[in-house]
Design a protein around this motif. Sequence first.
Motif, short mmCIF file in Angstrom:
data_model
loop_
_atom_site.label_atom_id
_atom_site.label_comp_id
_atom_site.label_asym_id
_atom_site.label_seq_id
_atom_site.Cartn_x
_atom_site.Cartn_y
_atom_site.Cartn_z
N PHE A 120 0.83 -1.21 0.00
CA PHE A 120 0.00 0.00 0.00
C PHE A 120 0.87 1.26 0.00
CE2 PHE A 120 -3.75 -2.50 1.80
CZ PHE A 120 -4.48 -2.41 0.61
N LYS A 121 1.95 1.24 0.73
CA LYS A 121 2.82 2.42 0.81
C LYS A 121 3.60 2.64 -0.49
CE LYS A 121 6.71 4.33 3.37
NZ LYS A 121 7.75 4.05 4.35
N THR A 122 4.13 1.56 -1.06
CA THR A 122 5.01 1.66 -2.21
C THR A 122 4.27 1.78 -3.54
OG1 THR A 122 6.63 0.33 -1.00
CG2 THR A 122 6.96 0.54 -3.38
N HIS A 123 3.23 0.97 -3.74
CA HIS A 123 2.55 0.91 -5.04
C HIS A 123 1.17 1.57 -5.05
CE1 HIS A 123 5.67 -1.41 -6.99
NE2 HIS A 123 5.79 -2.05 -5.85
N LYS A 124 0.64 1.83 -3.87
CA LYS A 124 -0.61 2.56 -3.71
C LYS A 124 -1.82 1.99 -4.47
CE LYS A 124 1.84 6.83 -2.65
NZ LYS A 124 2.80 6.17 -1.89
N ARG A 141 -9.21 -16.25 9.07
CA ARG A 141 -9.02 -15.53 10.33
C ARG A 141 -7.91 -14.50 10.21
NH1 ARG A 141 -7.55 -19.49 14.55
NH2 ARG A 141 -8.98 -20.51 13.20
N VAL A 142 -6.81 -14.86 9.54
CA VAL A 142 -5.71 -13.91 9.32
C VAL A 142 -6.22 -12.73 8.50
CG1 VAL A 142 -3.51 -13.55 8.11
CG2 VAL A 142 -3.84 -15.59 9.53
N ALA A 143 -6.91 -13.01 7.41
CA ALA A 143 -7.43 -11.94 6.55
C ALA A 143 -8.36 -11.02 7.33
CB ALA A 143 -8.13 -12.53 5.33
N SER A 144 -9.28 -11.60 8.06
CA SER A 144 -10.25 -10.80 8.83
C SER A 144 -9.55 -9.97 9.90
CB SER A 144 -11.28 -11.74 9.46
OG SER A 144 -12.20 -11.02 10.22
N LYS A 145 -8.62 -10.58 10.60
CA LYS A 145 -7.88 -9.88 11.66
C LYS A 145 -7.14 -8.66 11.11
CE LYS A 145 -5.30 -12.63 14.04
NZ LYS A 145 -4.23 -13.41 14.67
N LEU A 146 -6.70 -8.76 9.84
CA LEU A 146 -5.93 -7.68 9.23
C LEU A 146 -6.80 -6.73 8.42
CD1 LEU A 146 -2.71 -9.61 8.26
CD2 LEU A 146 -3.15 -8.19 10.26
N GLY A 147 -8.12 -6.83 8.60
CA GLY A 147 -9.02 -5.86 8.00
C GLY A 147 -9.61 -6.23 6.66
N ALA A 148 -9.29 -7.40 6.14
CA ALA A 148 -9.88 -7.82 4.86
C ALA A 148 -11.34 -8.18 5.06
CB ALA A 148 -9.12 -9.00 4.28
N ILE A 149 -12.10 -8.01 3.99
CA ILE A 149 -13.53 -8.31 4.01
C ILE A 149 -13.82 -9.31 2.90
CG2 ILE A 149 -15.83 -7.31 3.66
CD1 ILE A 149 -14.57 -4.63 4.62
N TYR A 167 -8.61 -3.24 1.63
CA TYR A 167 -8.74 -1.91 1.05
C TYR A 167 -7.60 -1.02 1.52
CZ TYR A 167 -13.38 -3.32 -0.43
OH TYR A 167 -14.42 -3.97 -1.04
N ALA A 168 -7.19 -0.13 0.63
CA ALA A 168 -6.11 0.81 0.96
C ALA A 168 -6.55 1.67 2.15
CB ALA A 168 -5.80 1.70 -0.23
N PRO A 169 -5.61 1.98 3.04
CA PRO A 169 -5.95 2.84 4.17
C PRO A 169 -6.27 4.25 3.66
CG PRO A 169 -3.60 2.35 4.15
CD PRO A 169 -4.22 1.56 3.05
#
Length: 170
Positions: A120-124, A141-149, A167-169
Amino acid sequence: MDGIPIPILRSSRLVLRRLCAEDHPHLLAMVNDAEVRRFSTNPPPSAAEVWRRTAFALGQWGLRGYGMMAVEDQDGFVGRLGFSHPYNLPEPLLGYMLCRRGRGKGYATEAVTVIRDWMFKTHKPQRLLSHIAPDNVASARVASKLGAIRIGTTVQQGTVMDVWCYYAPD
């Protein structure tokens, strides 16, 4: 091998680095371990196919500026993680596979966090996708924990896979 710039990414316990020829035996053992690959949609690959996939992964770095990386802990190789982005897909796919030794330690969450944030930082990109087998509760569970939907499903090699979106922050 210095022609394609591939970063070395670090977390508190892991190093994400360029795949290399010395990883081949580890990759081959990992993808042929029935327990490790139980959610994979492909049959176990041959040694030649693992080599081809490694070359493809390295080629992604030259074409896109991102790709797959080896994951190491203090004892060495524990898996591979990164992005594939075939020509016909609009967005990169984030995926990983850890050998048995790397499971149950939080490595997936740690490594995905590092590479997701770097991407996200490098390629946006606006979003990153992951295809996760519906029965793969740990990866979901990993995906959900890290904000994926979870945004839907897709068919991959004849198997229905859940599509998860990071999603990009803001």
